[in-house]
Design an enzyme around this catalytic site. Structure first.
Site, PDB file in Angstrom:
ATOM      1  N   CYS A   1      36.096  41.793  56.828  1.00 32.65           N
ATOM      2  CA  CYS A   1      37.162  42.644  56.483  1.00 32.65           C
ATOM      3  C   CYS A   1      36.680  43.562  55.406  1.00 32.65           C
ATOM      4  CB  CYS A   1      38.486  41.909  56.208  1.00 32.65           C
ATOM      5  SG  CYS A   1      39.242  41.158  57.738  1.00 32.65           S
TER       6      CYS A   1
ATOM      7  N   ARG B   1      34.293  44.593  47.680  1.00 29.21           N
ATOM      8  CA  ARG B   1      33.650  43.198  48.081  1.00 29.21           C
ATOM      9  C   ARG B   1      32.197  43.264  47.662  1.00 29.21           C
ATOM     10  NH1 ARG B   1      36.194  40.449  53.187  1.00 29.21           N
ATOM     11  NH2 ARG B   1      36.266  38.724  51.915  1.00 29.21           N
TER      12      ARG B   1
ATOM     13  N   LYS C   1      39.602  28.358  58.695  1.00 30.47           N
ATOM     14  CA  LYS C   1      38.507  29.163  58.917  1.00 30.47           C
ATOM     15  C   LYS C   1      37.514  29.135  57.845  1.00 30.47           C
ATOM     16  CE  LYS C   1      38.278  34.218  58.460  1.00 30.47           C
ATOM     17  NZ  LYS C   1      38.240  34.488  57.042  1.00 30.47           N
ATOM     18  N   ASN C   2      37.927  29.346  56.413  1.00 25.48           N
ATOM     19  CA  ASN C   2      37.105  29.734  55.319  1.00 25.48           C
ATOM     20  C   ASN C   2      36.525  28.382  55.108  1.00 25.48           C
ATOM     21  OD1 ASN C   2      37.638  32.342  55.566  1.00 25.48           O
ATOM     22  ND2 ASN C   2      39.415  32.252  53.801  1.00 25.48           N
TER      23      ASN C   2
ATOM     24  N   ARG D   1      39.783  37.018  64.749  1.00 24.57           N
ATOM     25  CA  ARG D   1      38.635  36.441  63.876  1.00 24.57           C
ATOM     26  C   ARG D   1      39.280  35.270  63.037  1.00 24.57           C
ATOM     27  NH1 ARG D   1      37.097  40.325  59.822  1.00 24.57           N
ATOM     28  NH2 ARG D   1      36.391  38.158  59.170  1.00 24.57           N
TER      29      ARG D   1
ATOM     30  N   ASP E   1      45.333  36.046  50.585  1.00 27.93           N
ATOM     31  CA  ASP E   1      45.239  35.945  52.195  1.00 27.93           C
ATOM     32  C   ASP E   1      46.547  35.980  52.895  1.00 27.93           C
ATOM     33  OD1 ASP E   1      42.569  36.268  51.825  1.00 27.93           O
ATOM     34  OD2 ASP E   1      42.076  34.308  52.355  1.00 27.93           O
TER      35      ASP E   1
HETATM   36  N1  EPU Z   1      33.606  39.794  43.390  1.00 30.48           N
HETATM   37  C1  EPU Z   1      32.582  40.468  42.788  1.00 30.48           C
HETATM   38  N2  EPU Z   1      31.315  40.155  42.913  1.00 30.48           N
HETATM   39  C2  EPU Z   1      30.991  39.007  43.632  1.00 30.48           C
HETATM   40  C3  EPU Z   1      31.936  38.247  44.393  1.00 30.48           C
HETATM   41  C4  EPU Z   1      33.344  38.637  44.038  1.00 30.48           C
HETATM   42  O1  EPU Z   1      33.089  41.587  42.025  1.00 30.48           O
HETATM   43  O2  EPU Z   1      29.865  38.794  43.479  1.00 30.48           O
HETATM   44  C5  EPU Z   1      35.239  40.081  43.360  1.00 30.48           C
HETATM   45  C6  EPU Z   1      35.649  40.280  44.720  1.00 30.48           C
HETATM   46  O3  EPU Z   1      35.444  41.731  44.784  1.00 30.48           O
HETATM   47  C7  EPU Z   1      37.077  40.317  44.462  1.00 30.48           C
HETATM   48  C8  EPU Z   1      36.981  39.008  43.715  1.00 30.48           C
HETATM   49  O4  EPU Z   1      35.806  38.793  42.952  1.00 30.48           O
HETATM   50  O5  EPU Z   1      37.793  41.298  43.714  1.00 30.48           O
HETATM   51  C9  EPU Z   1      37.242  37.871  44.647  1.00 30.48           C
HETATM   52  O6  EPU Z   1      36.130  37.635  45.500  1.00 30.48           O
HETATM   53  P1  EPU Z   1      35.994  36.221  46.269  1.00 30.48           P
HETATM   54  O7  EPU Z   1      34.214  36.325  46.033  1.00 30.48           O
HETATM   55  O8  EPU Z   1      36.469  35.172  45.709  1.00 30.48           O
HETATM   56  O9  EPU Z   1      36.118  36.563  47.852  1.00 30.48           O
HETATM   57  P2  EPU Z   1      35.211  36.356  49.062  1.00 30.48           P
HETATM   58  O10 EPU Z   1      34.402  34.814  48.929  1.00 30.48           O
HETATM   59  O11 EPU Z   1      34.528  37.632  49.283  1.00 30.48           O
HETATM   60  C10 EPU Z   1      36.971  34.546  50.096  1.00 30.48           C
HETATM   61  C11 EPU Z   1      37.661  34.461  51.470  1.00 30.48           C
HETATM   62  C12 EPU Z   1      38.462  35.625  51.808  1.00 30.48           C
HETATM   63  C13 EPU Z   1      39.853  35.528  50.454  1.00 30.48           C
HETATM   64  C14 EPU Z   1      38.818  35.429  49.250  1.00 30.48           C
HETATM   65  C15 EPU Z   1      39.768  35.021  48.061  1.00 30.48           C
HETATM   66  C16 EPU Z   1      35.848  33.643  53.062  1.00 30.48           C
HETATM   67  C17 EPU Z   1      34.813  33.906  54.078  1.00 30.48           C
HETATM   68  N3  EPU Z   1      36.632  34.862  52.508  1.00 30.48           N
HETATM   69  O12 EPU Z   1      36.259  36.010  50.261  1.00 30.48           O
HETATM   70  O13 EPU Z   1      39.235  35.472  52.721  1.00 30.48           O
HETATM   71  O14 EPU Z   1      40.385  36.435  50.627  1.00 30.48           O
HETATM   72  O15 EPU Z   1      37.889  34.448  49.096  1.00 30.48           O
HETATM   73  O16 EPU Z   1      40.515  34.010  48.015  1.00 30.48           O
HETATM   74  O17 EPU Z   1      36.011  32.641  52.724  1.00 30.48           O
HETATM   75  C18 EPU Z   1      40.385  36.216  54.720  1.00 30.48           C
HETATM   76  O18 EPU Z   1      40.400  35.049  55.159  1.00 30.48           O
HETATM   77  O19 EPU Z   1      41.110  36.845  55.340  1.00 30.48           O
HETATM   78  C19 EPU Z   1      39.570  36.528  53.487  1.00 30.48           C
HETATM   79  C20 EPU Z   1      39.375  37.789  53.470  1.00 30.48           C
END
Ligand code: EPU
Length: 428
Positions: free
Chosen positions: A120, A125, A25-26, A404, A312
């Site tokens: 989610c 986030r 998915k990701n 999803r 996750d």
């Molecule tokens: N963060 C910030 N600022 C930013 C970006 C991130 O403070 O600009 C913080 C976030 O709040 C969090 C941490 O950094 O505390 C890590 O966030 P990250 O950016 O790595 O997460 P994401 O890209 O929003 C993706 C996956 C998530 C998964 C996370 C961590 C996708 C679409 N989503 O989210 O997947 O939990 O990486 O591995 O790839 C899921 O599949 O259920 C899911 C939520």
């Protein structure tokens, strides 16, 4: 309990047999927007048949790309006439990864207007790091609660490569900057980059179109911008979170399941924990077998960035630990408030509480079925695992959140011996 879909689980089964994991998915939600950077047709294989992908297909079409399903898992995408630069909230609000359209459109057209992403909402986030990265590459940005706007400064069409230093390791930030930088002028270096397998897969996909990306999978990614990207034919990697969820479900039901089509090296953090608990886990070339032996021991789990234990899988793992004798501790280090599964698990008889981002679980011999609600995708997966273990009937409301990220999950589990029925307004 409002919601469209309901899964009704007759619990107490033992999962046994063979199954196959879907494409990631990701990874898919990054690769599909990345197709917009191509100057020709791309065929993407092993795409999971899940809601997030369906919404992304609608977004690509709304921008003018031609998307055809050659099979449910193989998409032919022609981005040549995609002239749109704006993603409306009716689409963007339905998944988190819609923010990748900002990086992809900036890279393609030098401008993007993307309504604020949904998905989610288990935590704030923020996306400040994505924005900082776009700015470092020469974009002017404007963000509000509703929209992200970014445009190459001074009316230019092309971003300029630069050094990007992330304050924290961010998967989404790393992907978005890669998307924006791949056709920028000159060299971009991303420091403190995320190392998740889907980052490597995205880099492999972009390189297969002619991009020049090195270092993906390490914390420093170097990108030399190119003018042109070819079409390509690419299969995305298997989903490590679906693999992990199936491994946990096998362990939780004290079963014996072999999961084919996965990459065992992506699963090492979970495999190590299951072995520590006393499960038997056997790695093969592209398969993992998880078997119950005789008893489980409690463990301590800490979520971390890859290759640590993935956030996750924190929620499904917590469900497994609710019936593991003794006291287990699960520390959530990536998100401050990813605990939507705890109250429903307590409602099903679990003994668990959260203290300072650590879930403390006293294992009980048995959960009991109950009506519960999924608050997010992986909380839903946790309730599925709990429902499989529980005595009696569990009703999971808002199961559309599970759809999803998991393809036809009840069909897959039923083939392994689960008894799950779906109640859906569309079937009534
Ligand atoms: N963060 C910030 N600022 C930013 C970006 C991130 O403070 O600009 C913080 C976030 O709040 C969090 C941490 O950094 O505390 C890590 O966030 P990250 O950016 O790595 O997460 P994401 O890209 O929003 C993706 C996956 C998530 C998964 C996370 C961590 C996708 C679409 N989503 O989210 O997947 O939990 O990486 O591995 O790839 C899921 O599949 O259920 C899911 C939520």
């Amino acid at each position: 309990m409002e919601g469209k879909e309901k899964l009704v689980i007759n619990g107490g089964c033992v999962l046994e047999g063979k199954t196959r994991v879907n494409g990631g998915k990701n990874t898919s939600v990054a690769v599909l927007p990345a197709v917009l950077l191509s100057d020709d047709v791309c065929v993407i294989e092993n795409v999971p048949d899940i809601e997030d992908v369906k919404v992304l297909v609608q977004i690509l079409r709304s921008l003018g790309a031609k998307v055809e399903y050659e099979t449910p898992e193989r998409l032919r995408i022609d981005p040549r006439k995609a002239e749109g630069t704006k993603v409306e909230s009716c689409y963007a609000g339905r998944l988190r990864a819609s923010y990748y359209l900002a990086g992809a459109l900036l890279g393609r057209c030098g401008q993007a207007e993307v309504a604020f992403p949904g998905g989610c909402n288990f935590d704030d986030r923020p996306i400040d790091q994505h924005i900082m990265g776009f700015q470092a590459l020469g974009a002017a940005t404007e963000t509000s609660d509703e929209v992200i706007r970014a445009k190459v400064k001074d009316g230019g069409k092309r971003l300029k490569g630069n050094d990007v230093f992330f304050d924290m390791v961010t998967v989404g930030g790393t992907i978005n900057v890669m998307l924006a930088a791949v056709k920028a002028e000159g060299k971009t270096t991303i420091y403190n980059a995320a190392k998740e397998p889907h980052i490597v897969d995205l880099a492999n996909f972009l390189n297969s179109m002619g991009a020049r990306i090195k270092g993906a999978g390490t914390d420093m990614i170097r990108i030399r911008g190119v003018d042109h990207l070819n079409g390509t034919n690419y299969a995305v990697i298997p989903d490590q979170i679906e693999t992990g969820t199936l491994m946990i479900a096998a362990a939780a039901t004290r079963g014996d399941v072999t999961i084919y089509g996965c990459i065992p090296t992506h699963m090492e953090a979970l495999t190590a924990k299951l072995l520590e608990m006393g499960a038997r886990v056997t790695d093969m070339d592209d398969a993992i077998r998880v078997r119950f032996q005789n008893a489980y021991r409690p463990v301590r789990v800490k979520t971390q960035v890859y290759p640590g234990f993935p956030t996750d899988l924190q929620q499904p793992m917590t469900a497994l630990l609710t019936t593991t004798p003794g006291t287990s501790y699960v520390q959530e280090n990536i998100y401050k408030t990813r605990f939507g599964h705890i109250n429903p698990l307590i409602h099903m008889g679990a003994e668990a509480r959260v203290e300072d981002q650590t879930i403390i679980i006293n294992g009980v011999p048995q959960l009991h079925g109950a009506a519960v609600e999924a608050t997010d995708l992986r909380a839903g997966a946790a309730l599925l695992v709990a429902g499989l273990m529980a005595q009696g009937i569990t009703e999971i409301h808002r199961a559309e959140l599970i759809d999803r990220g998991y393809e036809h999950i009840e069909k897959k589990l039923n083939l392994l011996g689960a008894r799950i029925e779906r109640e859906s307004p569309s079937l009534m």
